[in-house]
Design an enzyme around this catalytic site. Sequence first.
Site, PDB file in Angstrom:
ATOM      1  CE1 TYR A 155      -3.803   2.250   0.601  1.00 21.24           C
ATOM      2  CE2 TYR A 155      -2.479   3.118   2.461  1.00 21.24           C
ATOM      3  CZ  TYR A 155      -3.766   3.145   1.641  1.00 21.24           C
ATOM      4  OH  TYR A 155      -4.686   4.270   1.899  1.00 21.24           O
ATOM      5  CD  GLU A 157       8.109   1.846  -0.949  1.00 20.87           C
ATOM      6  OE1 GLU A 157       8.151   2.748  -1.836  1.00 20.87           O
ATOM      7  OE2 GLU A 157       9.061   1.715  -0.246  1.00 20.87           O
ATOM      8  CE  LYS A 159      -3.553   4.518  -2.023  1.00 21.69           C
ATOM      9  NZ  LYS A 159      -4.927   5.244  -2.912  1.00 21.69           N
ATOM     10  CB  VAL A 198     -12.954   5.177  13.751  1.00 23.27           C
ATOM     11  CG1 VAL A 198     -14.460   5.712  14.213  1.00 23.27           C
ATOM     12  CG2 VAL A 198     -11.941   6.114  13.935  1.00 23.27           C
ATOM     13  CG  ASN A 200     -11.786  -2.949  14.332  1.00 29.57           C
ATOM     14  OD1 ASN A 200     -12.346  -3.220  13.527  1.00 29.57           O
ATOM     15  ND2 ASN A 200     -10.338  -3.458  14.565  1.00 29.57           N
ATOM     16  CE1 TYR A 214      -5.959  -5.056  17.021  1.00 25.08           C
ATOM     17  CE2 TYR A 214      -5.432  -3.684  15.198  1.00 25.08           C
ATOM     18  CZ  TYR A 214      -6.247  -4.786  15.671  1.00 25.08           C
ATOM     19  OH  TYR A 214      -7.065  -5.353  15.230  1.00 25.08           O
ATOM     20  N   GLY A 215      -0.789  -2.851  20.682  1.00 24.41           N
ATOM     21  CA  GLY A 215       0.126  -2.487  21.538  1.00 24.41           C
ATOM     22  C   GLY A 215      -0.358  -2.033  22.654  1.00 24.41           C
TER      23      GLY A 215
END
Length: 337
Positions: A155, A157, A159, A198, A200, A214-215
């Site tokens: 995604y 690279e 873009k 958002v 999720n 996450y994290g």
Amino acid sequence: MTTQSKIALVTGGAGFIGSHLIDRLLAEGARVTCVDNLQTGRAANLAHLGSEPRFSFIEADVIDRLPAKLRLGKTRFTHVYHLACAASPPHYQADPEHTMLTCVLGTRNLLRFAEEQGARFLLTSTSEVYGDPEVHPQPETYRGWVNCTGPRACYDEGKRAAETLTFDFARAKRVDVRVARIFNTYGPRMRADDGRVVSNIVCQALGDEDITVYGDGSQTRSFCYVSDMVDGLMRLMNSEPAPGAPVNLGNPNELTVSDLVDRVLALTGSRSAVVHRPLPIDDPRRRRPDISRARDILGWEPRVDLQAGLEATAAWFAQERRAGSTLGAELLTVAAE
Ligand code: NAD
Ligand code: UDP
């Protein structure tokens, strides 16, 4: 050119941002054709346009030769908004080869089409071109720190290559181009199983399900409501003269993922617990747009604050739940450390 004489092609128009953009273009009197392969978009996002004579939909993949019915006889498209591309990490990583080809072959196909039609072309690029940024906030002059072999590279690279192609066509005076670097955008019509933060956490909060952080949740993002984004995209497309460089579009209001979760829990009154999951590989630590260029040349800045945007988004997802739509669909996962 009057708005009524505008004939716009919107790729990716069955998706989240694209469907709102189409509504705005039609409201302003334009004729609009949407090309979308429905990979992450939904026909439901456009269902309300079924009887609109100025709108048509073509199901096609922009990687392939563009459908012959796009050639409108003597009538020419005046504007090409090129949005087609999965945008959520789990979706764009599900078939990375397709994502990269969408960015490269798809963008080349649409640039050539714009050249043939004599249409102005707008590419929706992304803040992901800055990767995990060492410069904060990110101005357009920052060249980014991207891992070209990681799971996000298809995604990021892709873009970056799409931007390269776009400016190559502009330098050769083949197409009049605009490039928007979009930062995290949210709002109604995101898919419940989109996988971005958002959608999720709003869906999890509404269902009193565990909220997945996450994290440790200290990473930051800056969230822009979709109506502001559509306004920015249209201003950029209509800007004169061409900026000759990419333009950041996003809301500079930066917050941590944990702060975002707290806000969503408060506004939904949810009983959800917060659970931590591994941080995805190459997940940017922080992100915030420098929007000086957009302010200067477009007179644009976001107007919808986070509270109002989250309330509208939560209300929309709550309505979707009542209508028994796609909520509960299993969330896709991304590669994690
Ligand atoms: P989305 O997934 O809701 O919409 C993308 C649309 O493109 C979908 O309708 C999908 O079916 C279609 N599509 C994907 N690949 C295609 C292909 N090969 N051929 C035809 N159609 C194809 O995502 P979105 O959030 O609406 O994003 C729209 C654009 O904005 C994307 O180009 C994305 O990279 C860019 N963007 C979005 C954000 C954001 O936060 N929403 C941030 C940065 C950039
Ligand atoms: N994120 C999270 N929980 C989720 C989905 C995402 O904590 O259920 C995190 C993700 O790791 C990232 C941030 O939220 O740090 C924004 O993720 P998103 O996928 O929305 O956008 P992007 O990473 O592309 O900016």
